[in-house]
Design an enzyme around this catalytic site. Sequence first.
Site, mmCIF file in Angstrom:
data_model
loop_
_atom_site.group_PDB
_atom_site.id
_atom_site.type_symbol
_atom_site.label_atom_id
_atom_site.label_comp_id
_atom_site.label_asym_id
_atom_site.label_seq_id
_atom_site.Cartn_x
_atom_site.Cartn_y
_atom_site.Cartn_z
ATOM 1 N N LEU A 199 0.835 -1.190 0.000
ATOM 2 C CA LEU A 199 0.000 0.000 0.000
ATOM 3 C C LEU A 199 0.877 1.250 0.000
ATOM 4 O O LEU A 199 1.881 1.294 0.704
ATOM 5 C CB LEU A 199 -0.903 0.011 1.240
ATOM 6 N N GLU A 229 -7.567 7.624 9.975
ATOM 7 C CA GLU A 229 -7.041 7.681 8.605
ATOM 8 C C GLU A 229 -6.585 6.285 8.213
ATOM 9 O O GLU A 229 -5.689 5.711 8.831
ATOM 10 C CB GLU A 229 -5.881 8.671 8.508
ATOM 11 N N LEU A 230 -7.191 5.723 7.181
ATOM 12 C CA LEU A 230 -7.005 4.322 6.813
ATOM 13 C C LEU A 230 -5.535 3.980 6.565
ATOM 14 O O LEU A 230 -4.862 4.623 5.752
ATOM 15 C CB LEU A 230 -7.832 3.995 5.564
ATOM 16 N N ASP A 231 -5.043 2.957 7.295
ATOM 17 C CA ASP A 231 -3.677 2.431 7.128
ATOM 18 C C ASP A 231 -2.600 3.499 7.265
ATOM 19 O O ASP A 231 -1.547 3.417 6.634
ATOM 20 C CB ASP A 231 -3.538 1.727 5.765
ATOM 21 N N ALA A 232 -2.859 4.505 8.092
ATOM 22 C CA ALA A 232 -1.890 5.588 8.254
ATOM 23 C C ALA A 232 -1.531 5.820 9.716
ATOM 24 O O ALA A 232 -0.972 6.860 10.058
ATOM 25 C CB ALA A 232 -2.429 6.879 7.641
#
Length: 287
Positions: A199, A229-232
């Site tokens: 990602l 915050e998605l995948d952050a």
Amino acid sequence: MKPTAILLLHCPDEQGIITEVTKFIADNKGNIVYLDQYVDRQDGMFFMRIEWEMDQFLVPREKLKDYIQTLYAARYQMTFSLYFNDEKPRMAIFVSKMSHCLYDLLARYKAGEWDVEIPCIISNHEDLRYVAEQFDIPYYVWSIKKDHSNKDEVEKAEMELLSKEKITFIVLARYMQIVTENLINAYPHHIINIHHSFLPAFVGAKPYHQAWERGVKIIGATSHYVTTELDAGPIIEQDVVRITHKDAPESLVLKGRDLEKIVLSRAVTKHIERKILVYNNKTIIFS
């Protein structure tokens, strides 16, 4: 092991903090068994993890947090967390259909590698109930409709269970649903996720097949705390493995899954040991 207190703290760096804290512990007959500290020169921030034995300590554990708050937190603009080693973390595992991370977590738990309790496994599918039964852990399923029309209802039921079981942190063991803001806010920096490190370069379905098509020479996995915050969220652990032109998509999947479970377990280990401090969406990982 003797009962110990574990103090994690961060504050603006200034002279005398270590001396003050260690003197407080020594004056109250605490034996320090661990001390690790770090100074971020760029931000001017001081970070420390200190652990001491409580069997002879003069300050009762139920009053210790108040002492630290009164004596040091206000004085040094300090943010801190206090734990005791004889209070086991309570971990809930969320899964969907992939079993590799779940098996690894449960095997380490049953082998006694972790001083943790696992009261429940939660899923949106029935597929892995047999795994939970093998390890004699209650397995709960709430199916989520494709249009997500029942997501609020499902989340409410899940959070009631988490509260009932006194869960202290959550591990997403390849749970293929987006965690909602309500759950994240209820467990800030206490939800651990795992994903492949492609990602955002290889988003969507079959990332390992996409990587193979691009001829990549290295694949990886990342474990991090979940934020809105998605995948952050703050990264806890990462690792990579090299591949060659001889690897087929299937071997990339196998190597990737092996890496995912190892990286996730390393992250869980650090969390259970209370050796992670989060600051500005980054982690300080104590040795």
